[in-house]
Each structure stands twice: as structure tokens, then as C-alpha cells.
Design a protein around this motif. Structure first.
Motif, PDB file in Angstrom:
ATOM      1  N   ASN A 102       0.849  -1.182   0.000  1.00  0.00           N
ATOM      2  CA  ASN A 102       0.000   0.000   0.000  1.00  0.00           C
ATOM      3  C   ASN A 102       0.890   1.239   0.000  1.00  0.00           C
ATOM      4  OD1 ASN A 102      -2.533  -1.261   0.004  1.00  0.00           O
ATOM      5  ND2 ASN A 102      -2.501  -1.509   2.230  1.00  0.00           N
ATOM      6  N   TYR A 103       0.402   2.309  -0.637  1.00  0.00           N
ATOM      7  CA  TYR A 103       1.219   3.509  -0.799  1.00  0.00           C
ATOM      8  C   TYR A 103       0.441   4.762  -0.380  1.00  0.00           C
ATOM      9  CZ  TYR A 103       4.059   0.398  -3.695  1.00  0.00           C
ATOM     10  OH  TYR A 103       4.815  -0.640  -4.141  1.00  0.00           O
ATOM     11  N   LEU A 104       1.189   5.704   0.174  1.00  0.00           N
ATOM     12  CA  LEU A 104       0.649   7.024   0.489  1.00  0.00           C
ATOM     13  C   LEU A 104       1.463   8.033  -0.312  1.00  0.00           C
ATOM     14  CD1 LEU A 104      -1.232   8.848   2.082  1.00  0.00           C
ATOM     15  CD2 LEU A 104       0.375   8.776   3.989  1.00  0.00           C
ATOM     16  N   ALA A 105       0.800   8.725  -1.235  1.00  0.00           N
ATOM     17  CA  ALA A 105       1.496   9.656  -2.117  1.00  0.00           C
ATOM     18  C   ALA A 105       1.196  11.095  -1.726  1.00  0.00           C
ATOM     19  CB  ALA A 105       1.077   9.418  -3.573  1.00  0.00           C
ATOM     20  N   GLY A 106       2.224  11.918  -1.800  1.00  0.00           N
ATOM     21  CA  GLY A 106       2.050  13.352  -1.634  1.00  0.00           C
ATOM     22  C   GLY A 106       2.091  13.994  -3.007  1.00  0.00           C
ATOM     23  N   PHE A 107       1.039  14.737  -3.338  1.00  0.00           N
ATOM     24  CA  PHE A 107       0.954  15.379  -4.654  1.00  0.00           C
ATOM     25  C   PHE A 107       1.308  16.850  -4.495  1.00  0.00           C
ATOM     26  CE2 PHE A 107      -0.953  17.542  -8.199  1.00  0.00           C
ATOM     27  CZ  PHE A 107      -0.872  16.652  -9.259  1.00  0.00           C
ATOM     28  N   HIS A 108       2.225  17.349  -5.347  1.00  0.00           N
ATOM     29  CA  HIS A 108       2.697  18.729  -5.268  1.00  0.00           C
ATOM     30  C   HIS A 108       2.850  19.286  -6.684  1.00  0.00           C
ATOM     31  CE1 HIS A 108       4.024  17.554  -1.150  1.00  0.00           C
ATOM     32  NE2 HIS A 108       4.430  16.444  -1.750  1.00  0.00           N
ATOM     33  N   PRO A 109       2.573  20.559  -6.926  1.00  0.00           N
ATOM     34  CA  PRO A 109       1.867  21.480  -6.032  1.00  0.00           C
ATOM     35  C   PRO A 109       0.354  21.337  -6.203  1.00  0.00           C
ATOM     36  CG  PRO A 109       2.519  22.629  -8.017  1.00  0.00           C
ATOM     37  CD  PRO A 109       3.037  21.220  -8.155  1.00  0.00           C
ATOM     38  N   HIS A 110      -0.402  22.042  -5.382  1.00  0.00           N
ATOM     39  CA  HIS A 110      -1.858  21.979  -5.465  1.00  0.00           C
ATOM     40  C   HIS A 110      -2.361  22.591  -6.759  1.00  0.00           C
ATOM     41  CE1 HIS A 110      -6.071  23.048  -4.742  1.00  0.00           C
ATOM     42  NE2 HIS A 110      -6.085  22.221  -3.718  1.00  0.00           N
ATOM     43  N   GLY A 111      -1.749  23.704  -7.189  1.00  0.00           N
ATOM     44  CA  GLY A 111      -2.315  24.450  -8.304  1.00  0.00           C
ATOM     45  C   GLY A 111      -3.600  25.122  -7.859  1.00  0.00           C
ATOM     46  N   VAL A 112      -4.343  25.677  -8.784  1.00  0.00           N
ATOM     47  CA  VAL A 112      -5.598  26.329  -8.419  1.00  0.00           C
ATOM     48  C   VAL A 112      -6.683  25.295  -8.151  1.00  0.00           C
ATOM     49  CG1 VAL A 112      -7.460  27.821  -9.254  1.00  0.00           C
ATOM     50  CG2 VAL A 112      -5.086  28.513  -9.581  1.00  0.00           C
ATOM     51  N   LEU A 113      -6.822  24.307  -9.049  1.00  0.00           N
ATOM     52  CA  LEU A 113      -7.905  23.331  -8.920  1.00  0.00           C
ATOM     53  C   LEU A 113      -7.412  21.882  -8.868  1.00  0.00           C
ATOM     54  CD1 LEU A 113     -10.477  24.881 -11.454  1.00  0.00           C
ATOM     55  CD2 LEU A 113     -10.476  25.084  -8.962  1.00  0.00           C
ATOM     56  N   ALA A 114      -6.105  21.679  -8.710  1.00  0.00           N
ATOM     57  CA  ALA A 114      -5.535  20.318  -8.663  1.00  0.00           C
ATOM     58  C   ALA A 114      -5.976  19.493  -9.867  1.00  0.00           C
ATOM     59  CB  ALA A 114      -5.928  19.620  -7.363  1.00  0.00           C
ATOM     60  N   GLY A 217       2.738   1.467   7.827  1.00  0.00           N
ATOM     61  CA  GLY A 217       3.799   0.848   7.041  1.00  0.00           C
ATOM     62  C   GLY A 217       3.574   1.020   5.552  1.00  0.00           C
ATOM     63  N   ALA A 218       2.962   2.135   5.169  1.00  0.00           N
ATOM     64  CA  ALA A 218       2.688   2.423   3.760  1.00  0.00           C
ATOM     65  C   ALA A 218       3.867   3.185   3.165  1.00  0.00           C
ATOM     66  CB  ALA A 218       1.407   3.239   3.628  1.00  0.00           C
ATOM     67  N   ASP A 219       4.385   2.707   2.063  1.00  0.00           N
ATOM     68  CA  ASP A 219       5.508   3.392   1.426  1.00  0.00           C
ATOM     69  C   ASP A 219       5.078   4.766   0.920  1.00  0.00           C
ATOM     70  OD1 ASP A 219       6.932   1.136   1.949  1.00  0.00           O
ATOM     71  OD2 ASP A 219       6.994   0.413  -0.115  1.00  0.00           O
ATOM     72  N   LEU A 220       5.953   5.743   1.067  1.00  0.00           N
ATOM     73  CA  LEU A 220       5.665   7.119   0.638  1.00  0.00           C
ATOM     74  C   LEU A 220       6.095   7.318  -0.815  1.00  0.00           C
ATOM     75  CD1 LEU A 220       6.843   9.073   3.803  1.00  0.00           C
ATOM     76  CD2 LEU A 220       4.541   9.191   2.819  1.00  0.00           C
ATOM     77  N   VAL A 221       5.247   7.995  -1.566  1.00  0.00           N
ATOM     78  CA  VAL A 221       5.547   8.258  -2.976  1.00  0.00           C
ATOM     79  C   VAL A 221       5.460   9.757  -3.245  1.00  0.00           C
ATOM     80  CG1 VAL A 221       4.918   7.792  -5.375  1.00  0.00           C
ATOM     81  CG2 VAL A 221       4.571   6.023  -3.632  1.00  0.00           C
ATOM     82  N   PRO A 222       6.588  10.414  -3.521  1.00  0.00           N
ATOM     83  CA  PRO A 222       6.528  11.835  -3.877  1.00  0.00           C
ATOM     84  C   PRO A 222       6.074  12.013  -5.327  1.00  0.00           C
ATOM     85  CG  PRO A 222       8.800  11.084  -3.898  1.00  0.00           C
ATOM     86  CD  PRO A 222       7.970   9.902  -3.460  1.00  0.00           C
ATOM     87  N   ILE A 223       5.166  12.935  -5.556  1.00  0.00           N
ATOM     88  CA  ILE A 223       4.681  13.236  -6.908  1.00  0.00           C
ATOM     89  C   ILE A 223       4.816  14.729  -7.149  1.00  0.00           C
ATOM     90  CG2 ILE A 223       2.706  13.191  -8.478  1.00  0.00           C
ATOM     91  CD1 ILE A 223       1.582  10.836  -6.955  1.00  0.00           C
ATOM     92  N   PHE A 224       5.446  15.095  -8.265  1.00  0.00           N
ATOM     93  CA  PHE A 224       5.509  16.513  -8.629  1.00  0.00           C
ATOM     94  C   PHE A 224       4.875  16.699 -10.001  1.00  0.00           C
ATOM     95  CE2 PHE A 224       6.930  20.616  -9.921  1.00  0.00           C
ATOM     96  CZ  PHE A 224       6.916  21.344  -8.730  1.00  0.00           C
ATOM     97  N   PRO A 287       9.198   5.064  -4.757  1.00  0.00           N
ATOM     98  CA  PRO A 287       8.669   4.897  -3.401  1.00  0.00           C
ATOM     99  C   PRO A 287       9.764   4.911  -2.336  1.00  0.00           C
ATOM    100  CG  PRO A 287       7.759   3.239  -4.888  1.00  0.00           C
ATOM    101  CD  PRO A 287       8.871   3.911  -5.627  1.00  0.00           C
ATOM    102  N   ILE A 288       9.444   5.496  -1.209  1.00  0.00           N
ATOM    103  CA  ILE A 288      10.318   5.493  -0.044  1.00  0.00           C
ATOM    104  C   ILE A 288       9.811   4.409   0.895  1.00  0.00           C
ATOM    105  CG2 ILE A 288      11.156   6.836   1.926  1.00  0.00           C
ATOM    106  CD1 ILE A 288      10.446   9.365   0.262  1.00  0.00           C
ATOM    107  N   GLU A 289      10.621   3.394   1.134  1.00  0.00           N
ATOM    108  CA  GLU A 289      10.179   2.271   1.974  1.00  0.00           C
ATOM    109  C   GLU A 289       9.982   2.739   3.416  1.00  0.00           C
ATOM    110  OE1 GLU A 289      11.512  -2.277   3.194  1.00  0.00           O
ATOM    111  OE2 GLU A 289      12.563  -1.205   1.587  1.00  0.00           O
ATOM    112  N   VAL A 290       8.853   2.351   3.986  1.00  0.00           N
ATOM    113  CA  VAL A 290       8.502   2.757   5.350  1.00  0.00           C
ATOM    114  C   VAL A 290       8.225   1.517   6.186  1.00  0.00           C
ATOM    115  CG1 VAL A 290       6.862   4.048   6.784  1.00  0.00           C
ATOM    116  CG2 VAL A 290       7.535   4.950   4.540  1.00  0.00           C
ATOM    117  N   GLN A 291       8.886   1.422   7.325  1.00  0.00           N
ATOM    118  CA  GLN A 291       8.650   0.319   8.255  1.00  0.00           C
ATOM    119  C   GLN A 291       7.476   0.676   9.165  1.00  0.00           C
ATOM    120  OE1 GLN A 291      10.232  -2.645   8.127  1.00  0.00           O
ATOM    121  NE2 GLN A 291      11.318  -1.827   6.332  1.00  0.00           N
ATOM    122  N   LYS A 292       6.596  -0.275   9.369  1.00  0.00           N
ATOM    123  CA  LYS A 292       5.411  -0.025  10.188  1.00  0.00           C
ATOM    124  C   LYS A 292       5.801   0.245  11.642  1.00  0.00           C
ATOM    125  CE  LYS A 292       0.807  -1.897  11.157  1.00  0.00           C
ATOM    126  NZ  LYS A 292      -0.137  -3.002  10.864  1.00  0.00           N
TER     127      LYS A 292
END
Length: 334
Positions: A102-114, A217-224, A287-292
Motif C-alpha cells: 500500500n502507498y501514500l502519495a504526496g501530490f505537489h503542487p496543489h495548483g488552483v484546482l488540482a 507501514g505504507a511506502d511514501l511516494v513523492p509526486i511533482f 517509493p520510499i520504503e517505510v517500516q510499520k
């Protein structure tokens, strides 16, 4: 002087414009119309329709916090491809996502309306399921949107879920993996700085998603998303201006605000609420591996947060020249 669009343009471009017009209408007006219809029906002979829907609404109230109600056929509608081609929007993969995780992604930037977040992560306009086979995508949206009658059902069909902890916990704790939950980390506050050439991210003190990743323990995914800020202009609202003061006060009061933006029109290029036809390229990082860690300490959260910011900066630096970002431009994280 108003610059009008040519009278005769290819049908394909007209369809692209119509598709994006529908998206802007959905963002800005559809929820208000559904509210008016729902309330208005109560004062007509069709009042029972609203009553029956209200009963359904109550029984179904927890669904936005339990992964929503995606419908695959809706995610494959042709209209999403026309929306994608209007800008155009593209999705770039830099690494595989393991369907057993399972993954948790951070989306960047927001923009006006994403816009890039929605088209890439909530539809098949750019072929998400082909780019990341075995991955089911969800995107968080402000929780109040799911209190709007009918509109709540409409937005859930494409994978939008409520932006609260219970919703994240439900998705990230699913057994078997294959779930990608994306959060537009900068939120409304970041949207107030969205304008062409801006690379300012609200991230330094946003650590709640990091804690969630550790707990599950969800791997982090950076999104630009390159170009996300370029499709609209904003009325001048620099810190200290009366408009920014009003927007900040509104944000403090209701946890929301209103970017005063503008773009082009439907039949002219000088003013309106249609976005400019400028490319958006959403790059999904490694993905950035994350230990629970069920009860992460603040030190553990801070350490992972620092690593996440570093990986996001590396992603930006590695790809910026491909997407016309000046060599001396860097992310400004605040």
C-alpha cells in the motif's frame, strides 16, 4: 483588446474545450445546483424524491470514509481523454509500484484546482491502470464536499474520498496491498500562491501524512506535477494585501479559502474561467520504503519527513529541465 478564437477550429479542439468546460462547471457550480434542486424539490409535488434520497444519504453517510464507491466504467469515459488532450496532461513513471504494497502519495503542487491530480489519479485519461498495473488509486478531497446531496455520489464514482484520518486509515490498512492514496499536501493554503512560474510548496510543517505512513507501514511516494501552476493566473494577493488578509482569515475560520483566479474564455483568449492550454506533466517518484511503527515518536516522524522532502527536491531537480523550468529555479518549501 479582446483576442477572439478563430471561427473555424477542428472538431477535436471543440470537444476538448467542452470537456474541460464540464470539469470547471463541476468544480465551481455543480454542488450548488444539486443543493438547490434537493431543497427545491421539497416544496413541490416531487418532495418524496428528496426525502428518499435523504434516507439513502443517511444510510450511506460513512461510505466517503470507507474508500468511496469507484465505478470502473466511469473512470474510462472518453470525456477524460478529451480533457487530457486539451492541455495536454501526461503521467510519467520513474519506478514500479509493487501491487502487494500500500502507498501514500504526496501530490505537489496543489495548483488552483488540482487538475493534474484529478485527471491522472481519478480517471483513465492518461491510462493510470496501464502505467501502474494492479494499483487502485484514491485521491482525498475536502470532507465538506461529501455533505452535498448527489454531488457526493458523483465525485465518489471516480475515486475521490474524504480527507480525514478515518478515511486514510481504512484504505491504508487494507489487506493484500495494491492501494495508492494520494493527498494534495499543500491544500487550500498552497493554492493561494499558485500562479505561472511559482514553485512554493506548503510542506515544512505538514507531517500528518508522514505519521499515517509510519502507522500503517505504507511506502511514501513523492509526486511533482510540472505545469500545474501554469494553467491559471491569480489576482495579485501577495502577503500584506487586503485580498490575502481576507483569504487567510477565511482559511482560519472555515479551513478553506477562495483563490481569485482567471484564465481564458470559451471563444476568446483574453479573460474567463477556462484554463490556458499549457502542458501538465505529473511525475511519480520512486517509493520510499517505510517500516510499520504503530506509535511513531516525533523524532521518527521528523526524520522521515526530512527524507521525504529531500526525495521530492531530488525528483524536481532531476526532471525540471525537461519541462522548461530554469536551471537556477529550485523548490521553495515553507
Amino acid at each position: 483588446m479582446v483576442e477572439f478564437a478563430p471561427l473555424f477550429v477542428p472538431l477535436e479542439r471543440r470537444l476538448q474545450t467542452f470537456a474541460v468546460l464540464q470539469l470547471i462547471f463541476s468544480y465551481l457550480a455543480l454542488h450548488l445546483i444539486f443543493c438547490v434542486v434537493f431543497i427545491g424539490l421539497l416544496f413541490t409535488r416531487f418532495w418524496m424524491i428528496s426525502i428518499l434520497y435523504a434516507i439513502w444519504w443517511y444510510l450511506d453517510r460513512d461510505t466517503p470514509r470507507k474508500a468511496g464507491r469507484q465505478i470502473a466504467s466511469i473512470k474510462h469515459w472518453t470525456i477524460w481523454k478529451y480533457m487530457k488532450d486539451y492541455f495536454p496532461i501526461s503521467l510519467v513513471k520513474t519506478a514500479e509500484l509493487d501491487p502487494s504494497r500500500n502507498y501514500l502519495a504526496g501530490f505537489h503542487p496543489h495548483g488552483v484546482l488540482a487538475t493534474g491530480a484529478f485527471i491522472n489519479l481519478c480517471t483513465e485519461g492518461t491510462g493510470f491502470s496501464s502505467v501502474f498495473p494492479g494499483i487502485r488509486s484514491y485521491l482525498m478531497m475536502m470532507h465538506w464536499c461529501f455533505w452535498v446531496p448527489i454531488y457526493r455520489d458523483y465525485i465518489m464514482f471516480s475515486g475521490l474520498v474524504s480527507s480525514d484520518k478515518e478515511s486514510a486509515d481504512h484504505i491504508l490498512s487494507r489487506k493484500g496491498g495494491g492501494n495508492l492514496l494520494s493527498i494534495v499536501v499543500g491544500g487550500v493554503q498552497e493554492s493561494l500562491t499558485a500562479r505561472p512560474g511559482a514553485y512554493k510548496l506548503v510542506l515544512r510543517n505538514r507531517k500528518g501524512f508522514i505519521r499515517l505512513a509510519l502507522m500503517h507501514g505504507a511506502d511514501l511516494v513523492p509526486i511533482f506535477s510540472f505545469g500545474e501552476n501554469d494553467i491559471y493566473e491569480q489576482v495579485e494577493n501577495s502577503p500584506g494585501s487586503w485580498l490575502r488578509w481576507f483569504q487567510d482569515q477565511l482559511h482560519k475560520s472555515i479551513r478553506g479559502s477562495i483563490p481569485v483566479f482567471y484564465g481564458r474564455g470559451i471563444f476568446q483568449y483574453s479573460f474567463g474561467l477556462m484554463p490556458y492550454r499549457r502542458p501538465i506533466t505529473t511525475v511519480v517518484g520512486k517509493p520510499i520504503e517505510v517500516q510499520k511503527t504503530l506509535h511513531p515518536s516525533q523524532e521518527e516522524v521528523d526524520r522521515l519527513h526530512q527524507r521525504y522532502m529531500k526525495e521530492l527536491e531530488n525528483l524536481f531537480e532531476a526532471h525540471k529541465l525537461k519541462y522548461n523550468v530554469p536551471r537556477d529555479q529550485h523548490l521553495e518549501i515553507c
